[in-house]
Design an enzyme around this catalytic site. Structure first.
Site, PDB file in Angstrom:
ATOM      1  N   SER A 145       0.967  -1.151  -0.113  1.00 38.73           N
ATOM      2  CA  SER A 145       0.058   0.063   0.055  1.00 38.73           C
ATOM      3  C   SER A 145       0.713   1.304  -0.139  1.00 38.73           C
ATOM      4  O   SER A 145       2.083   1.129   0.292  1.00 38.73           O
ATOM      5  CB  SER A 145      -0.872  -0.014   1.359  1.00 38.73           C
ATOM      6  OG  SER A 145      -1.606   1.201   1.248  1.00 38.73           O
ATOM      7  N   TYR A 158      -1.386  -0.575  10.658  1.00 34.71           N
ATOM      8  CA  TYR A 158      -1.642  -1.053   9.149  1.00 34.71           C
ATOM      9  C   TYR A 158      -0.384  -0.343   8.470  1.00 34.71           C
ATOM     10  O   TYR A 158       0.118  -1.250   7.507  1.00 34.71           O
ATOM     11  CB  TYR A 158      -2.949  -0.360   8.609  1.00 34.71           C
ATOM     12  CG  TYR A 158      -3.280  -0.613   7.297  1.00 34.71           C
ATOM     13  CD1 TYR A 158      -3.432  -1.796   6.626  1.00 34.71           C
ATOM     14  CD2 TYR A 158      -2.970   0.331   6.449  1.00 34.71           C
ATOM     15  CE1 TYR A 158      -3.844  -2.076   5.208  1.00 34.71           C
ATOM     16  CE2 TYR A 158      -3.142   0.122   4.871  1.00 34.71           C
ATOM     17  CZ  TYR A 158      -3.671  -1.168   4.400  1.00 34.71           C
ATOM     18  OH  TYR A 158      -3.689  -1.191   3.078  1.00 34.71           O
ATOM     19  N   LYS A 162       2.691  -2.286   6.228  1.00 36.28           N
ATOM     20  CA  LYS A 162       2.766  -2.412   4.735  1.00 36.28           C
ATOM     21  C   LYS A 162       4.141  -1.915   4.514  1.00 36.28           C
ATOM     22  O   LYS A 162       4.869  -2.147   3.559  1.00 36.28           O
ATOM     23  CB  LYS A 162       1.640  -1.273   4.046  1.00 36.28           C
ATOM     24  CG  LYS A 162       0.397  -1.841   4.321  1.00 36.28           C
ATOM     25  CD  LYS A 162       0.332  -3.140   3.516  1.00 36.28           C
ATOM     26  CE  LYS A 162      -1.310  -3.633   3.426  1.00 36.28           C
ATOM     27  NZ  LYS A 162      -1.330  -4.939   2.867  1.00 36.28           N
TER      28      LYS A 162
END
Length: 247
Positions: A145, A158, A162
């Site tokens: 991401s 998160y 990533k």
């Protein structure tokens, strides 16, 4: 790599980007294994869509953060289809917490996000490597991401996961060549059921702030994944598909 007649495993392949990737690769003649953890009916629907196109597909449940389940899944694919040529490590999870809300992220949240988004991709590579090495070729594509490039996205864990997935991609590429090529895509915000269910206003804001004044399509991301499976000359690369928002 020629795609027709090859076998690909797409984790998180039942919905959203995973479904789009599964359908796109099936159209190229690949046999698609659609992995899911909880979305059983969505996985069945994806398989049915592929079969309606004349393709070969089946669904398999496994939690990618659990070594035994990953190993059993890969062994089952080999037993059923005889080979495994490519893996798209697309399964992911998150929580929605502001970065400044340190107390809002529990230890359980942190562990689950890291286990699925990072450890899961590592377990998949570990399980598939012996088979791919024996075949003489393999491809692994990891869905990361733009949140791994700069601190943004749904939550701090998160974003960190990533970033780790990007480094994992580069590390695996260094360690598994020349037989296995490992690359990644780094999408920006995607227009999915999951995104709209959380906060549809984020889509409008993304488009407004994008140099291209649009949102990356699922189709375009799937095409990039396809290209990273087809390539014979790229490894350790991160393809950013974000309409220019990281500029």
């Amino acid at each position: 790599m020629e795609l027709k007649g090859r076998v690909v495993l797409v984790t998180g392949g039942a919905t959203g980007l995973g479904r789009e990737i599964s359908l796109d690769l099936a159209k190229q003649g690949m046999s698609v294994v659609v992995n899911y953890s909880r979305s059983e009916q969505d996985a069945k629907d994806t398989v049915e869509q592929i079969q309606a196109l004349g393709g070969e597909a089946f669904a398999i449940r496994a939690d990618v953060s659990t070594r035994l389940e990953v190993n059993n899944m890969v062994d089952s694919i080999i037993e059923k289809l005889g080979r495994l040529d490519a893996i798209v490590a697309n399964a992911g999870t998150t929580v929605f917490r502001a970065f400044e809300d340190i107390d809002g992220v529990s230890e359980e949240d942190w562990d689950r996000i890291m286990n699925v988004n990072v450890k899961g991709a590592w377990l998949l590579a570990k399980a598939a490597t012996p088979y791919m090495k024996k075949q003489g070729a393999g491809r692994i594509v990891i869905t990361t991401s733009v949140a791994g490039i700069r601190p943004t996205g749904s939550s701090l864990p998160y974003s960190v996961s990533k970033a780790a997935a990007i480094h994992l991609t580069k590390g695996l590429a260094k360690g598994l060549g020349p037989e296995i090529l490992v690359n990644a895509i780094a999408p920006g915000l995607l227009d999915t059921r999951w995104t709209r269910g959380h906060d549809p206003k984020t889509i409008d804001a993304f488009i407004k702030n994008s140099p291209l004044q649009n949102i990356p399509s699922l189709e375009d991301n799937a095409k990039q994944v396809r290209g990273l499976i087809e390539t014979d000359s790229m490894t350790g690369s991160i393809i950013v598909v974000d309409s220019g928002t990281t500029l």
